[in-house]
Design a protein around this motif. Structure first.
Motif, PDB file in Angstrom:
ATOM      1  N   UNK A  54      -6.445  -1.383   2.693  1.00 21.19           N
ATOM      2  CA  UNK A  54      -5.755  -2.701   2.440  1.00 21.19           C
ATOM      3  C   UNK A  54      -5.401  -3.399   2.693  1.00 21.19           C
ATOM      4  N   UNK A  55      -5.020  -4.475   2.725  1.00 19.13           N
ATOM      5  CA  UNK A  55      -4.626  -5.897   2.015  1.00 19.13           C
ATOM      6  C   UNK A  55      -3.423  -6.132   3.000  1.00 19.13           C
ATOM      7  N   UNK A  56      -3.981  -7.146   4.208  1.00 20.92           N
ATOM      8  CA  UNK A  56      -2.106  -7.779   5.092  1.00 20.92           C
ATOM      9  C   UNK A  56      -2.736  -8.984   5.028  1.00 20.92           C
ATOM     10  N   UNK A  57      -2.054  -9.803   5.449  1.00 20.87           N
ATOM     11  CA  UNK A  57      -1.390 -11.128   5.547  1.00 20.87           C
ATOM     12  C   UNK A  57      -1.085 -10.749   7.673  1.00 20.87           C
ATOM     13  N   UNK A  58      -1.020  -9.888   7.721  1.00 21.75           N
ATOM     14  CA  UNK A  58      -0.824  -9.417   9.754  1.00 21.75           C
ATOM     15  C   UNK A  58      -0.831  -7.812   9.939  1.00 21.75           C
TER      16      UNK A  58
END
Length: 294
Positions: A54-58
């Motif tokens: 999972x790639x997330x900004x927050x």
């Protein structure tokens, strides 16, 4: 007397250009809000996610004492003041709040569409949105032609709602913005002998009014629903009640509406709100509801 339909209904929020439940599992969910991706706790996601990468900004990390607290861990690219999003004709600002949500509840999408369907043949219907929060639902119904009374105890939320109205080019719409305790306001409307065509109730489990009034859902909901029933009449169209984060059944909500709105006839239905996962189409439940329609 109102007829209660026995089979529960599932109202589903599907992926859209500005929002999607991308993936879920192992007690978490990955969502896309506009151009940003966020990870949040989700106890009901008991299955395994479709991807381990999972790639997330927050990400919101809950407090270890399980008191409902926690904090965001955000990348530098996430603007503290929020970012623009859209729902049909409505423009609004999404933002990472201290309460783990993002100033917008995307699972309410089918609820707003349900109101639009029920009110489509009523000329300028009179509608009240109690616990209206940042006003996305209020503006969604106003854009469809309704006259709105938007009530929330939080001055900050009502200010955000008015700002969202400005972003949507809807400052001239017939909307009354009320900072007040929802239960007290509804009681006063009863004394004023007001009437409404439709009412939306989206109460929290616990809250405080602007003058320190305490709201406890299990203790105060019945009285509020009773007063809402007095604000509806034979020409009214619908009422929708959602409940989050409590150990309660939708059947209980339906029985409450049956008692308090029985004088109106019509139909009472119960069910769950859910968001459809983009990766596999799994349904993630978010809330229970009961709804009345004429």
């Amino acid at each position: 007397m109102a007829e209660t339909l026995p089979a529960p209904i599932l109202m589903i929020s599907d992926p859209r250009s500005d929002y999607a439940l991308v993936d879920s599992g192992h007690g978490r969910k990955l969502e896309r809000y506009g151009k940003f991706h966020f990870i949040r706790p989700e106890p009901q996601a008991m299955w395994a996610p479709s991807s381990d990468d999972w790639q997330a900004d927050g990400e919101f990390i809950p407090a270890s004492d399980e008191d409902g607290g926690g904090r965001w861990h955000l990348q530098d690219n996430v603007p503290e003041e929020g970012w623009p999003m859209h729902w049909e004709e409505v423009s609004f600002t999404a933002q990472c709040t201290p309460f783990r949500h993002l100033a917008y509840f995307p699972d309410m999408d089918p609820v707003w569409r349900w109101f639009r369907t029920n009110l489509q043949d009523v000329d300028a219907p009179q509608m009240m949105n109690l616990f209206g929060y940042t006003g996305v639902g209020t503006l969604a119904l106003s854009a469809a032609g309704a006259n709105l009374v938007h009530v929330d105890a939080s001055k900050k939320s009502v200010t955000a709602a008015r700002d969202n109205a400005a972003l949507s080019g809807m400052t001239d719409r017939p909307i009354r913005w009320i900072i007040d305790d929802a239960a007290k306001f509804a009681a006063r409307e009863v004394r004023r002998e007001r009437r409404y065509d439709a009412i939306l109730l989206d109460p929290p489990k616990y809250g405080r009014g602007p003058d320190g009034e305490v709201w406890r859902l299990e203790e105060d909901l019945a009285g509020l629903v009773e007063n809402c029933g007095k604000l509806l009449d034979d020409d009214s169209r619908c009422l929708f009640l959602t409940v989050y984060a409590v150990r309660m059944s939708a059947l209980a909500l339906g029985s409450l509406l049956n008692e308090k709105l029985s004088h109106l006839g019509g139909t009472i239905e119960v069910g769950e709100l859910a968001v459809r996962e983009e990766a596999r189409g799994l349904m993630l439940p978010t809330a229970i509801f009961a709804r009345w329609s004429a």
